[in-house]
Design a protein around this motif. Structure first.
Motif, short mmCIF file in Angstrom:
data_model
loop_
_atom_site.label_atom_id
_atom_site.label_comp_id
_atom_site.label_asym_id
_atom_site.label_seq_id
_atom_site.Cartn_x
_atom_site.Cartn_y
_atom_site.Cartn_z
N ILE A 317 0.92 -1.22 -0.06
CA ILE A 317 0.18 0.14 0.03
C ILE A 317 0.75 1.29 0.01
O ILE A 317 0.46 2.04 -0.65
N ALA A 318 2.08 1.30 0.71
CA ALA A 318 2.74 2.22 0.78
C ALA A 318 3.40 2.61 -0.48
O ALA A 318 3.64 3.82 -0.98
N GLU A 319 4.04 1.60 -1.09
CA GLU A 319 4.62 1.87 -2.51
C GLU A 319 3.79 2.12 -3.55
O GLU A 319 4.05 2.85 -4.57
N ALA A 320 2.37 1.88 -3.41
CA ALA A 320 1.30 2.38 -4.31
C ALA A 320 1.01 3.88 -3.89
O ALA A 320 0.76 4.73 -4.98
N VAL A 321 0.73 4.26 -2.81
CA VAL A 321 0.03 5.48 -2.15
C VAL A 321 1.08 6.41 -2.17
O VAL A 321 0.81 7.83 -2.75
#
Length: 333
Positions: A317-321
């Motif tokens: 999620i962090a890498e996408a957001v």
């Protein structure tokens, strides 16, 4: 109202339409009762629909036979009549009788077209794109009328709660959480400040809620580095803390319990009480940059049931957001 409109239709349109509808509904309800195990009540309702359709079929069959059977001559027609003077025959246009089979076929075709259109509409995704099939997420609720705290204007590059909500509330978030069938039911962004800082440290937050999980994303513009925060966890219960690197930046995974506060609003259903320990939450803290010069993003996930996704889900999620967090119009004022 619908029954009145149906009664206005001609016989050879109304009856085939009623037969088709009754048969489709009867078979579907019987299927639900016998295969899906819905119980005996749907079975009775489905049987009633099929019985009504069968009675209508019988009425149509009798009507067709009556149209084909020649009408017997009456006694008055059998009495000899003195021939009248022959007059020239006047040719009249032949009155065409309505074709019963054509009318029935037209009604069935019209109903099939309407049913097909409704079926196709039900198969389309809510956002109107058949390529992804993703459900449209809930719109972000923002406090547009509230004045932006001065901490945001005095902090270069500070984003707002609206910026975080736009980045977090994406269609891929349910799949990253491991619940691809869910859609967000609530999303919001707030322009908060960090506690115990006299409103001098900007701390915007965004929250997206699903039926299973709740996800929060915040940004804290202070001078505390992730390395310093990792040292602070060693003085407490840091057994679940884990250092890692996300997007080339220092990061830290920690666990903590949420706070639960109960209020009595006068309904008598509950009572006010002290702050209680809420469900366990998992937080991924990521530095603003690779040099870890202070400030960080916090991505927190929890659920009322206490279940948590894998740590790899938080990293995904962090890498996408985080790469798509950009300042909006309000953040540039």
């Amino acid at each position: 109202m619908l029954g009145f409109l149906v009664r206005l239709l001609p016989f050879w349109i109304r009856e085939p339409l009623v037969i088709l509808v009754g048969t489709v509904f009867g078979v579907r309800i019987l299927f639900m009762a016998l295969v899906d195990g819905e119980g005996w009540v749907p079975a009775v309702i489905g049987a009633v629909f099929l019985l009504g359709a069968a009675l209508r079929v019988r009425v149509v069959v009798h009507a067709l036979r009556a149209r084909r059977r020649p009408v017997p001559a009456t006694e008055a027609e059998l009495v000899p009549v003195t021939p009248a003077p022959v007059t020239p025959a006047v040719r009249r246009p032949v009155e065409k009788k309505p074709n019963a089979f054509a009318q029935a076929s037209f009604a069935i075709g019209l109903f099939a077209v309407i049913g097909g259109a409704l079926w196709i509409e039900g198969k389309l995704p809510e956002d109107g794109t058949a390529a992804t099939g993703a459900s449209r997420p809930a719109a972000c609720r923002l406090d547009e009328d509230e004045e932006l705290p001065s901490a945001y204007r005095s902090t270069p590059g500070a984003v707002t709660g609206a910026d975080l909500c736009r980045a977090l509330n994406g269609t891929e978030l349910p799949e990253l959480l491991g619940t691809p069938a869910e859609r967000s039911v609530y999303a919001s962004g707030t322009d908060n400040t960090a506690p115990l800082t006299d409103r001098k440290v900007a701390q915007p937050e965004a929250r997206v809620e699903f039926e299973t999980y709740t996800v929060e994303l915040s940004a804290t513009y202070n001078k505390l580095t992730v390395a310093q925060y990792a040292k602070l966890t060693t003085y407490g219960d840091g057994r679940d803390a884990r250092k890692l690197t996300v997007l080339g930046r220092p990061a830290l995974l920690t666990s903590d319990h949420m706070m639960k506060i109960q209020f009595d609003l006068g309904s008598g259903e509950g009572a006010s009480g002290p702050v209680e320990q809420g469900p366990l939450a998992r937080t991924l803290t990521v530095a603003f940059d690779g040099k870890d010069r202070g400030g960080s993003y916090d991505l927190t996930v929890w659920s009322e049931s206490g279940l948590l996704p894998d740590d790899s889900a938080l990293v995904d999620i962090a890498e996408a957001v985080l790469p798509r967090i950009t300042r909006g119009a309000r953040g540039q004022d």
